[in-house]
Design a protein around this motif. Sequence first.
Motif, short mmCIF file in Angstrom:
data_model
loop_
_atom_site.label_atom_id
_atom_site.label_comp_id
_atom_site.label_asym_id
_atom_site.label_seq_id
_atom_site.Cartn_x
_atom_site.Cartn_y
_atom_site.Cartn_z
N VAL A 41 0.87 -1.33 0.07
CA VAL A 41 0.04 0.12 -0.05
C VAL A 41 0.93 1.23 -0.04
CG1 VAL A 41 -1.98 1.27 1.28
CG2 VAL A 41 -1.81 -1.28 1.36
N GLU A 42 1.86 1.23 0.91
CA GLU A 42 2.56 2.38 0.98
C GLU A 42 3.53 2.58 -0.29
OE1 GLU A 42 6.49 4.18 3.76
OE2 GLU A 42 5.47 2.45 4.37
N ARG A 43 4.16 1.60 -0.86
CA ARG A 43 4.85 1.96 -1.99
C ARG A 43 3.94 2.31 -3.29
NH1 ARG A 43 9.07 3.77 -4.70
NH2 ARG A 43 9.59 2.66 -6.56
N GLY A 44 2.70 1.38 -3.25
CA GLY A 44 1.92 1.73 -4.47
C GLY A 44 1.31 3.27 -4.38
N TYR A 45 1.24 3.91 -3.24
CA TYR A 45 0.75 5.18 -3.20
C TYR A 45 2.04 6.10 -3.48
CZ TYR A 45 -3.95 4.63 -2.30
OH TYR A 45 -5.44 4.16 -2.51
N ASP A 46 3.12 5.92 -2.98
CA ASP A 46 4.42 6.53 -3.42
C ASP A 46 4.55 6.63 -5.02
OD1 ASP A 46 5.12 7.14 -0.73
OD2 ASP A 46 6.58 5.51 -0.79
N LEU A 47 4.33 5.49 -5.72
CA LEU A 47 4.50 5.58 -7.14
C LEU A 47 3.34 6.17 -7.87
CD1 LEU A 47 5.21 1.71 -7.53
CD2 LEU A 47 6.94 3.78 -7.92
N LEU A 48 2.03 6.08 -7.13
CA LEU A 48 0.74 6.73 -7.82
C LEU A 48 0.77 8.31 -7.65
CD1 LEU A 48 -1.67 6.25 -9.55
CD2 LEU A 48 -2.87 5.73 -7.36
N ALA A 49 1.49 8.48 -6.58
CA ALA A 49 0.94 10.15 -5.95
C ALA A 49 1.16 11.01 -6.92
CB ALA A 49 2.16 10.36 -4.96
N PRO A 50 2.39 11.29 -7.94
CA PRO A 50 2.23 12.47 -9.09
C PRO A 50 0.98 12.58 -9.78
CG PRO A 50 4.36 11.31 -8.94
CD PRO A 50 3.23 10.42 -8.09
N TRP A 85 -22.02 -4.02 -8.47
CA TRP A 85 -21.28 -5.30 -9.02
C TRP A 85 -19.84 -4.86 -9.27
CZ3 TRP A 85 -23.19 -9.42 -7.65
CH2 TRP A 85 -24.40 -9.80 -7.33
N ALA A 86 -19.62 -3.85 -9.37
CA ALA A 86 -18.18 -3.31 -9.90
C ALA A 86 -17.54 -3.23 -8.57
CB ALA A 86 -18.17 -1.95 -10.30
N THR A 87 -18.20 -3.01 -7.31
CA THR A 87 -17.31 -2.94 -6.11
C THR A 87 -17.29 -4.26 -5.69
OG1 THR A 87 -19.47 -2.61 -4.96
CG2 THR A 87 -18.15 -0.58 -5.48
N VAL A 88 -18.16 -5.18 -6.10
CA VAL A 88 -18.15 -6.62 -5.53
C VAL A 88 -17.03 -7.21 -6.58
CG1 VAL A 88 -19.28 -8.96 -5.81
CG2 VAL A 88 -20.68 -6.87 -4.92
N GLY A 89 -16.86 -6.86 -7.75
CA GLY A 89 -15.82 -7.54 -8.54
C GLY A 89 -14.44 -7.08 -8.37
N PHE A 90 -14.53 -5.71 -7.71
CA PHE A 90 -12.98 -5.32 -7.34
C PHE A 90 -12.61 -5.79 -6.18
CE2 PHE A 90 -10.34 -2.17 -5.02
CZ PHE A 90 -9.47 -1.78 -5.99
N ASP A 91 -13.53 -5.91 -5.13
CA ASP A 91 -13.16 -6.55 -3.84
C ASP A 91 -12.68 -7.81 -4.05
OD1 ASP A 91 -13.61 -4.22 -2.95
OD2 ASP A 91 -15.09 -4.88 -1.13
N LEU A 92 -13.35 -8.85 -4.91
CA LEU A 92 -13.15 -10.16 -5.27
C LEU A 92 -11.53 -10.35 -5.77
CD1 LEU A 92 -13.89 -13.07 -5.32
CD2 LEU A 92 -15.03 -12.76 -7.36
N VAL A 93 -11.26 -9.35 -6.73
CA VAL A 93 -10.00 -9.42 -7.17
C VAL A 93 -9.00 -9.16 -6.49
CG1 VAL A 93 -8.67 -8.09 -9.18
CG2 VAL A 93 -11.05 -8.74 -9.51
N MET A 94 -9.29 -8.25 -5.48
CA MET A 94 -8.29 -7.71 -4.52
C MET A 94 -8.04 -8.96 -3.65
SD MET A 94 -7.14 -5.03 -5.48
CE MET A 94 -6.02 -4.71 -3.98
N VAL A 98 -2.60 -14.53 -3.03
CA VAL A 98 -1.54 -15.26 -3.99
C VAL A 98 -0.35 -14.30 -4.42
CG1 VAL A 98 -3.15 -16.44 -5.17
CG2 VAL A 98 -2.37 -14.48 -6.23
N TRP A 99 -0.15 -13.03 -3.90
CA TRP A 99 0.80 -12.16 -3.92
C TRP A 99 1.14 -11.50 -2.41
CZ3 TRP A 99 3.68 -11.92 -8.28
CH2 TRP A 99 4.51 -10.81 -8.51
N ARG A 100 2.46 -11.29 -2.18
CA ARG A 100 2.98 -10.51 -1.31
C ARG A 100 3.99 -9.30 -1.87
NH1 ARG A 100 -0.55 -12.59 0.66
NH2 ARG A 100 -0.98 -13.82 2.63
N PRO A 101 3.88 -8.25 -1.13
CA PRO A 101 3.06 -7.78 0.07
C PRO A 101 1.67 -7.55 -0.39
CG PRO A 101 4.37 -5.95 -0.90
CD PRO A 101 4.86 -6.98 -1.62
N PRO A 102 0.87 -7.73 0.62
CA PRO A 102 -0.78 -7.45 0.35
C PRO A 102 -1.02 -5.94 -0.04
CG PRO A 102 -0.21 -7.47 2.78
CD PRO A 102 1.09 -8.05 2.05
N PHE A 103 -2.07 -5.57 -0.81
CA PHE A 103 -2.58 -4.21 -1.04
C PHE A 103 -3.97 -4.34 -0.45
CE2 PHE A 103 -3.83 -0.68 -3.00
CZ PHE A 103 -2.99 0.36 -3.18
#
Length: 227
Positions: A20-29, A166-175, A181-186
Amino acid sequence: MFSPRGPSLRELAVQALSSVERGYDLLAPKFDFTPFRTPDSILAATAGALSGLGPFGAGLDVCCGTGAGLSVLEPLCDRMTGVDFSAGMLAQARAARPGATLVRADARALPFTEGFDLAVSFGALGHFLPAERPALFDGVWRALRPGGLFALALGAPPPVISLAHWATVGFDLVMRVRNAVWRPPFVMYYRVSPRPAVTADLRAAGFTVEHRPGLLLARKLAHSEGS
């Protein structure tokens, strides 16, 4: 959905596979050019709801991101502080709101004690699992002076028959699959913060809670012991 100045698909994929932290560092600009930024309509509605409840001395934006929520505090408070754990997001907030004090910290362990009259938060609850909300709300309770107010933007869930539901249901399911299956978690979910559960956690932290359209107003009782 995205401005031409927003992130590319590749940039979003790299962000989504980061912490989460690194992801937002990348997305920030480019964050303010995405649909993830809190809409101005929500900011304006919150500012309108709070305008008759002051005056407020010091204001705190919890999980301030690039500083959009600080625009709500600016006309209401003499002093404003934003807190976030992403250095990249704080850098954007610093450029946008040079008059604010900005603090890098984990919102689950806020480093403040009775320093604020008003706290706000926009779009952050999805980054906290239900078991983490008590620590978040306890920290906000400690940060507020007796009688202080916590305004939490929390819209109603979309109707089950709507595309948004249904978009929010799908998004949460994907997350959830991604985090299995992937680390670190987001951690970012749309459906982990139902209003009744959030209200119960706020009351357990020592707040009284008033429901407004799209908003919860939680006040720290002057003689509450907190939690």
